[in-house]
Design a protein around this motif. Structure first.
Motif, PDB file in Angstrom:
ATOM      1  N   HIS A  29       0.810  -1.219   0.000  1.00  0.00           N
ATOM      2  CA  HIS A  29       0.000   0.000   0.000  1.00  0.00           C
ATOM      3  C   HIS A  29       0.840   1.264   0.000  1.00  0.00           C
ATOM      4  O   HIS A  29       0.374   2.318   0.419  1.00  0.00           O
ATOM      5  CB  HIS A  29      -0.940   0.001   1.208  1.00  0.00           C
ATOM      6  N   THR A  30       2.073   1.176  -0.486  1.00  0.00           N
ATOM      7  CA  THR A  30       2.963   2.343  -0.552  1.00  0.00           C
ATOM      8  C   THR A  30       3.176   2.730  -2.008  1.00  0.00           C
ATOM      9  O   THR A  30       3.361   1.870  -2.871  1.00  0.00           O
ATOM     10  CB  THR A  30       4.317   2.024   0.099  1.00  0.00           C
ATOM     11  N   THR A  31       3.152   4.025  -2.281  1.00  0.00           N
ATOM     12  CA  THR A  31       3.378   4.516  -3.638  1.00  0.00           C
ATOM     13  C   THR A  31       4.484   5.569  -3.605  1.00  0.00           C
ATOM     14  O   THR A  31       5.043   5.879  -2.554  1.00  0.00           O
ATOM     15  CB  THR A  31       2.099   5.138  -4.230  1.00  0.00           C
ATOM     16  N   ASN A  32       4.775   6.142  -4.779  1.00  0.00           N
ATOM     17  CA  ASN A  32       5.799   7.182  -4.839  1.00  0.00           C
ATOM     18  C   ASN A  32       5.385   8.452  -4.095  1.00  0.00           C
ATOM     19  O   ASN A  32       6.229   9.258  -3.711  1.00  0.00           O
ATOM     20  CB  ASN A  32       6.099   7.539  -6.296  1.00  0.00           C
ATOM     21  N   LYS A  33       4.084   8.643  -3.903  1.00  0.00           N
ATOM     22  CA  LYS A  33       3.587   9.873  -3.280  1.00  0.00           C
ATOM     23  C   LYS A  33       2.906   9.655  -1.938  1.00  0.00           C
ATOM     24  O   LYS A  33       2.637  10.632  -1.226  1.00  0.00           O
ATOM     25  CB  LYS A  33       2.592  10.560  -4.234  1.00  0.00           C
ATOM     26  N   THR A  34       2.608   8.415  -1.570  1.00  0.00           N
ATOM     27  CA  THR A  34       1.829   8.174  -0.362  1.00  0.00           C
ATOM     28  C   THR A  34       2.406   7.025   0.463  1.00  0.00           C
ATOM     29  O   THR A  34       3.129   6.166  -0.042  1.00  0.00           O
ATOM     30  CB  THR A  34       0.367   7.815  -0.708  1.00  0.00           C
ATOM     31  N   VAL A  35       2.057   7.051   1.749  1.00  0.00           N
ATOM     32  CA  VAL A  35       2.253   5.904   2.631  1.00  0.00           C
ATOM     33  C   VAL A  35       0.908   5.613   3.281  1.00  0.00           C
ATOM     34  O   VAL A  35       0.033   6.483   3.337  1.00  0.00           O
ATOM     35  CB  VAL A  35       3.321   6.169   3.714  1.00  0.00           C
ATOM     36  N   SER A  36       0.747   4.405   3.763  1.00  0.00           N
ATOM     37  CA  SER A  36      -0.496   4.035   4.439  1.00  0.00           C
ATOM     38  C   SER A  36      -0.210   3.708   5.894  1.00  0.00           C
ATOM     39  O   SER A  36       0.777   3.035   6.213  1.00  0.00           O
ATOM     40  CB  SER A  36      -1.148   2.824   3.752  1.00  0.00           C
ATOM     41  N   VAL A  37      -1.062   4.212   6.771  1.00  0.00           N
ATOM     42  CA  VAL A  37      -0.998   3.885   8.190  1.00  0.00           C
ATOM     43  C   VAL A  37      -2.299   3.180   8.553  1.00  0.00           C
ATOM     44  O   VAL A  37      -3.305   3.297   7.845  1.00  0.00           O
ATOM     45  CB  VAL A  37      -0.789   5.137   9.061  1.00  0.00           C
ATOM     46  N   TRP A  38      -2.272   2.460   9.665  1.00  0.00           N
ATOM     47  CA  TRP A  38      -3.406   1.615  10.020  1.00  0.00           C
ATOM     48  C   TRP A  38      -3.874   1.931  11.435  1.00  0.00           C
ATOM     49  O   TRP A  38      -3.091   2.008  12.367  1.00  0.00           O
ATOM     50  CB  TRP A  38      -3.007   0.140   9.901  1.00  0.00           C
TER      51      TRP A  38
END
Length: 253
Positions: free
Chosen positions: A21-30
């Motif tokens: 769930h990680t991209t060049n522009k975003t991270v994901s937290v839960w």
């Protein structure tokens, strides 16, 4: 909390995070409500609201599995450096974050060359300290972990703290202190109680531990000539003889 240091990390070390769930522009937290996707502007807005003493920069830490390819590990390092640069740009323009320290994240999986590259590049940035990510218990054996951490810490300045994420077992903590780590997360007691267990130790202790600790460490402080280094030297020494146990309340459903 005026007498404590408030540190804001990207993930909860006591809870596993799904990958992919990680991209060049975003991270994901839960959280309790599921996944939250963060771009730099939203991530930095949270830091401005919380105003911690230190916070971990955004990072792509999804390369701790042993099956991760070299190409994916390289991308993780590049993404993490790019996230750090963006966070620093916003941070340096923010009055709300004046006096707050940014911790750059060292990635690289189990590949020595990428670990060293990540450490060298992160050390070039104006950060207050370093997070060593991807070394959590179960990600790799202790011998490889110690080898990589030793190589990484050689690339980092001694006057800035090194925080190791995801390691809490006392034997692993001591091995990592020997490899050059200064700070650890205190999640082990919480994980232990969640399994319905308890930590039991058998040892002799002085009746007045505060006085004993002060007397024991005074000589160490006096022996450190550089004022910018004595705190970290003291931390490393104290980590060898003190295990701090922290309690954590379980969040209501």
């Amino acid at each position: 909390l005026h007498d404590t240091v408030l540190y804001c990390s990207l993930h909860d070390p006591a809870a596993p995070c799904p990958t992919g769930h990680t991209t060049n522009k975003t991270v994901s937290v839960w959280g309790s409500g599921g996944r939250i996707e963060l771009k730099v502007d939203k991530f930095m807005a949270l830091q401005k609201t919380v105003q911690p003493d230190w916070y971990q920069s955004m990072a792509d830490g999804e390369t701790w599995q042993t099956s991760t390819s070299r190409k994916r590990v390289r991308k993780s390092v590049d993404r993490t450096l790019a996230h750090l640069d963006e966070c620093l740009t916003v941070h340096q323009k923010s009055q709300e974050l004046d006096g707050v320290g940014v911790f750059g994240v060292v990635e690289g999986g189990d590949i020595l060359e990428e670990r060293v590259r990540s450490a060298r590049e992160t050390a070039k940035r104006p950060v207050a300290g370093f997070c060593l990510d991807g070394f959590q218990t179960g990600a790799m054996d202790q011998a490889l972990r110690s080898q990589l951490i030793t190589a990484v810490t050689k690339e980092l300045p001694e006057d800035k703290p090194r925080l190791l994420q995801g390691v809490g077992r006392p034997d692993e903590v001591l091995a990592c202190v020997e490899a050059g780590v200064d700070l650890f997360e205190g999640f082990l007691p919480f994980q232990t109680t969640e399994r319905g267990c308890a930590l039991c130790f058998s040892f002799d202790i002085t009746l007045d531990p505060e006085s004993a600790g002060t007397a024991t460490l005074t000589g160490v402080v006096k022996s450190c000539e550089a004022s910018s280094l004595w705190r970290l030297k003291l931390i490393r020494f104290a980590s060898l003889i003190i295990i701090s146990l922290f309690s954590r309340r379980k969040s209501p459903n």
